[in-house]
Scaffold this motif. Structure first.
Motif, PDB file in Angstrom:
ATOM      1  N   LEU A  38       5.703  -5.960  84.230  1.00 15.24           N
ATOM      2  CA  LEU A  38       5.767  -5.130  83.036  1.00 15.24           C
ATOM      3  C   LEU A  38       6.797  -5.704  82.064  1.00 15.24           C
ATOM      4  N   PRO A  39       6.649  -5.420  80.763  1.00 15.46           N
ATOM      5  CA  PRO A  39       7.586  -5.992  79.782  1.00 15.46           C
ATOM      6  C   PRO A  39       9.049  -5.676  80.062  1.00 15.46           C
ATOM      7  N   ASP A  40       9.351  -4.417  80.452  1.00 17.60           N
ATOM      8  CA  ASP A  40      10.758  -4.060  80.633  1.00 17.60           C
ATOM      9  C   ASP A  40      11.374  -4.673  81.883  1.00 17.60           C
ATOM     10  N   ALA A  41      10.555  -5.276  82.743  1.00 22.68           N
ATOM     11  CA  ALA A  41      11.069  -5.909  83.960  1.00 22.68           C
ATOM     12  C   ALA A  41      11.537  -7.337  83.727  1.00 22.68           C
ATOM     13  N   ASN A 229       9.910  -7.870  92.529  1.00 22.22           N
ATOM     14  CA  ASN A 229      10.985  -7.876  91.538  1.00 22.22           C
ATOM     15  C   ASN A 229      10.688  -6.907  90.402  1.00 22.22           C
ATOM     16  N   GLY A 230       9.436  -6.822  90.019  1.00 19.33           N
ATOM     17  CA  GLY A 230       9.058  -5.888  88.968  1.00 19.33           C
ATOM     18  C   GLY A 230       9.221  -4.437  89.374  1.00 19.33           C
ATOM     19  N   ARG A 231       9.344  -4.189  90.682  1.00 20.10           N
ATOM     20  CA  ARG A 231       9.543  -2.832  91.215  1.00 20.10           C
ATOM     21  C   ARG A 231      10.954  -2.641  91.756  1.00 20.10           C
ATOM     22  N   ARG A 232      11.910  -3.413  91.234  1.00 16.12           N
ATOM     23  CA  ARG A 232      13.258  -3.419  91.823  1.00 16.12           C
ATOM     24  C   ARG A 232      13.963  -2.070  91.725  1.00 16.12           C
ATOM     25  N   VAL A 233      13.743  -1.334  90.645  1.00 14.32           N
ATOM     26  CA  VAL A 233      14.378  -0.016  90.531  1.00 14.32           C
ATOM     27  C   VAL A 233      13.831   0.920  91.602  1.00 14.32           C
TER      28      VAL A 233
END
Length: 326
Positions: A38-41, A229-233
């Motif tokens: 995703l862009p914010d990642a 990594n895109g799901r790190r939060v």
């Protein structure tokens, strides 16, 4: 102004118009950027990428246009997005992670591709050799898979009673096989028991942590893929919710609340991707640009998360840490 002088000036200006238009067209080159997240990642990564471009004289919006194609955590869309960039005839495609790079490689054998990958690019078939890539691809190898054993050692130093470790991987990523091989070899050497859990969607991540919450491994190692990594939060929150000491591959996990990370300098890697992209725009070819191997590695610990887990950060780790987030 006399008529003859006006005609002379008009003729001179007309002669310059094609040259000026051609120079402007040549100055505004167009490149593609392909990523599965995703862009914010990838905000920080894009900032580092643009800095690398700027280092060699290219500024987005001034003499460079970037066409972004992001799959929004859907790897199945990458071939379509890569094909779109190829059809547009962009001058270079910059790719993040193995799935994006493989999709770009399949889409074009002529457009230069600059990649960043955590696995061996020779084993993946991206290049013929590190020193002489040989085709239309070159890039950066950040060695994330190769330092898996080091991550496990650091986790055991933080959690001395570590006996059982859960390993969360994305089975769709080509790097996973290499990572699991490294995990198993390190586990045998360290006398650890390994439990592998797969996650290819956000829901599967939640389900994996529900399983770990019930079975209570002593620690968790999160694999190195663009999807995770895109799901790190989400990963950091789940690990905190279930009180599971977890180590990750890059500092942005620790910045998101994860306990601990160890890996190469990803931002430095993305800056190098920008530099290589700019050099190709200036006339270099991928086959003449050797694959850059990461040489800087970072240990980052989140002291607030450690306190929440009831863990004391060992003096030795504090001494060698690149950053301790308070």
């Amino acid at each position: 102004m006399r008529r003859r002088e006006f005609i002379t000036l008009l003729s001179a200006a007309a002669a310059c118009w094609p040259l000026a238009a051609g120079a402007q067209q040549q100055a505004m080159q167009v490149i593609g950027f392909l990523d599965s997240r995703l862009p914010d990642a990838i905000t920080d990564r894009l900032r580092a990428f643009r800095q690398g471009l700027k280092d060699v004289g290219y500024v987005e919006g001034e003499n460079l246009a970037i066409v972004y194609r992001l799959a929004n955590n859907r790897d199945d869309r990458l071939p379509e997005l890569a094909a779109d960039l190829a059809q547009r005839g962009v001058a270079v495609i910059a790719t993040a992670g193995t799935p994006s790079t493989l999709a770009a490689k399949a889409a074009s054998t002529t457009i230069p591709i600059v990649f960043l990958t955590g696995d061996d690019p020779v084993r993946l078939g991206l290049v013929s050799s590190l020193s002489q890539p040989g085709g239309n691809l070159t890039g950066i190898n950040v060695f994330n898979s190769e330092v898996t054993a080091k991550r496990m050692e650091l986790l055991r130093e933080l959690v001395p009673h570590l006996r059982r470790i859960a390993v969360l991987v994305n089975p769709a990523d080509a790097n996973t096989e290499t990572q699991l091989k490294a995990v198993n070899e390190a586990a045998r050497a360290m006398g650890l028991q390994i439990q592998v859990l797969n996650a290819d969607t956000s829901t599967e991540i939640d389900a994996a942590f529900e399983t770990m919450g019930r079975e209570r491994p002593d620690g968790v190692l999160v694999g190195t893929t663009a999807f995770l990594n895109g799901r790190r939060v989400q990963l950091a929150h789940q690990a905190s919710f279930h009180r599971l000491p977890t180590i990750y591959a890059s500092r942005d996990y620790a910045e998101a609340g994860g306990l601990m990370s160890y890996g190469s300098d990803i931002m430095g890697g993305w800056r190098q991707v920008g530099i290589y992209t700019g050099r190709i725009l200036k006339g270099a070819t991928p086959k003449d640009l050797p694959v850059v191997q990461a040489s800087k590695f970072e240990l980052v610990m989140n002291a607030q998360t450690a306190r929440m887990f009831g863990l004391a950060l060992p003096d030795r780790l504090l001494a060698i840490a690149d950053e301790v987030i308070e």
